[in-house]
Each structure stands twice: as structure tokens, then as C-alpha cells.
Motif scaffolding. Structure first.
Motif: not given
Length: 212
Positions: A117-145
Motif C-alpha cells: 500500500i506504499r505504492s500510489d497505484r494500490v488500494l487496500a479496500l476498506d471493507f470486510a472481505y472474506q474468501q469463500p469456504r473452499l472445501h467441505r469442513g473448511g471456513h471462510p477466511v477474512p482477507l484484505v482485497l
């Protein structure tokens, strides 16, 4: 990959094989999948994957992993640069226009996010993003988009564009059949409904120490 990323962040081998089959079949589509490998003396020292999403004209970085023995040698930036070149080629071939942006996901506690995010071209988006559950028994993962503009860098993105990107990535990259039926996806949409624009996380919002 398994040593670099937690299990909940890994797509299944079946999805990898399906992506390869689709590429090999040369099916007409506005999405492409790329696998870039770095080798040294016949051994794999780095891997990067990504998708070009034609409907939003964006390249989406999936995984980027470098062996511990090769870290600090510039392998990661070169892999990412190669992905960016492939995305630009896809944009010209599929959309007949320059690539709009490169996006990706990163853990909030990853020090590389602060560097990014030190780059002028990059935005780390300010909202509660989550990667979806990717397999049975897994969990969504909170990440920064994050959003890396390829031309003039915006200070914020229209919430409508973020919704479109979310739906496309969940539906086309992660192969979620019905994102709108998923409670995590609906919660992200509700969060965005309150916004006209999505701005950037500030550096003080990010921890200094990495959990990886």
C-alpha cells in the motif's frame, strides 16, 4: 503451496484439474487461468497463479509462493510481473483495451501488505472481505482485497464495481454455484449497500507482525 497457505485458503486439486482442462479445450470465454512456474537447476522454486476476468477487465492474482531457499532473490516480483504481462495480453485479446487493474487477496497481518500500500497505484479496500469456504469442513477466511490500478490510480472505487468484482470472483474463480445464497456473500453485499464508494485502509489499521 500447502506449506505456504493454510488449508482453508487452498482450492481443491479437482478445481485445478478442471481449470487446466478448460484451458486445453480452448473454450470461448472471457476468463483465462494462468500458472507460472520458476525453476532453477531443474527444481521448482516458485509458483504463481491468476485469472483474467474479462467482464471487469481485471487480472486476479491467486497464489504466489516461493521456496524458502529462493527468497530474497527477486523470484516473487518476477513471477508477479509475468502474471501482469499475461493479464495485459488477455485484456488486449479479449477486451481490445488496456488492462484496468490487478487485484488479489492478502492476510491483514502479512507485512507485505504494508509494503504494497506504499505504492500510489494500490488500494487496500476498506471493507470486510472474506474468501469463500473452499472445501467441505473448511471456513471462510477474512482477507484484505487490494486493487492495483494499471493507469491512473483512483483513491476509491464505486461500490457497484466492487460488488461486480466480488460476484465474478466467487462465481468464476472459486466456482461457487450460487453466491447470492451464501450468507457470507450476502453479508458482504449488505456492508457495501451502505456505501457509494469503497476507500482505502490506512497503514495504521494494519498490524506489524505476521502470523505466517
Amino acid at each position: 503451496m500447502c506449506r505456504t497457505f493454510p488449508k482453508d485458503e487452498l482450492v481443491s486439486r479437482r478445481d485445478w484439474r478442471n481449470a487446466l482442462r478448460e484451458q486445453r479445450a480452448h473454450l470461448p470465454t472471457d476468463i483465462t487461468w494462468h500458472l507460472v512456474i520458476a525453476e532453477k537447476d531443474g527444481s521448482v522454486i516458485g509458483v504463481a497463479t491468476g485469472n483474467y476476468l474479462g467482464n471487469v477487465n481485471i487480472g486476479f492474482v491467486g497464489y504466489l509462493a516461493v521456496s524458502s531457499a529462493a527468497r530474497g532473490l527477486g523470484v516473487g516480483p518476477r513471477l508477479r510481473g509475468r502474471l501482469r504481462s499475461l493479464f495485459r495480453r488477455d485484456a488486449v485479446r479479449i477486451r481490445r483495451k488496456p488492462l484496468r487493474a490487478v487485484m488479489g487477496e492478502v492476510r491483514r497481518d502479512n507485512p507485505w501488505l504494508r509494503h504494497l500500500i506504499r505504492s500510489d497505484r494500490v488500494l487496500a479496500l476498506d471493507f470486510a472481505y472474506q474468501q469463500p469456504r473452499l472445501h467441505r469442513g473448511g471456513h471462510p477466511v477474512p482477507l484484505v482485497l487490494y486493487y492495483e490500478a494499471q493507469s491512473e490510480a483512483p483513491r476509491r472505487l464505486p461500490a457497484a464495481l466492487v460488488k461486480q468484482i466480488l460476484y465474478t470472483s466467487w462465481r468464476r474463480i472459486y466456482r461457487i454455484d450460487r453466491p447470492l445464497a451464501n450468507p457470507v456473500f450476502r453479508r458482504m453485499l449488505r456492508n457495501l449497500e451502505r456505501k457509494r464508494f469503497v476507500g482505502a485502509l490506512s497503514s495504521p489499521d494494519l498490524p506489524l507482525r505476521s502470523a505466517r
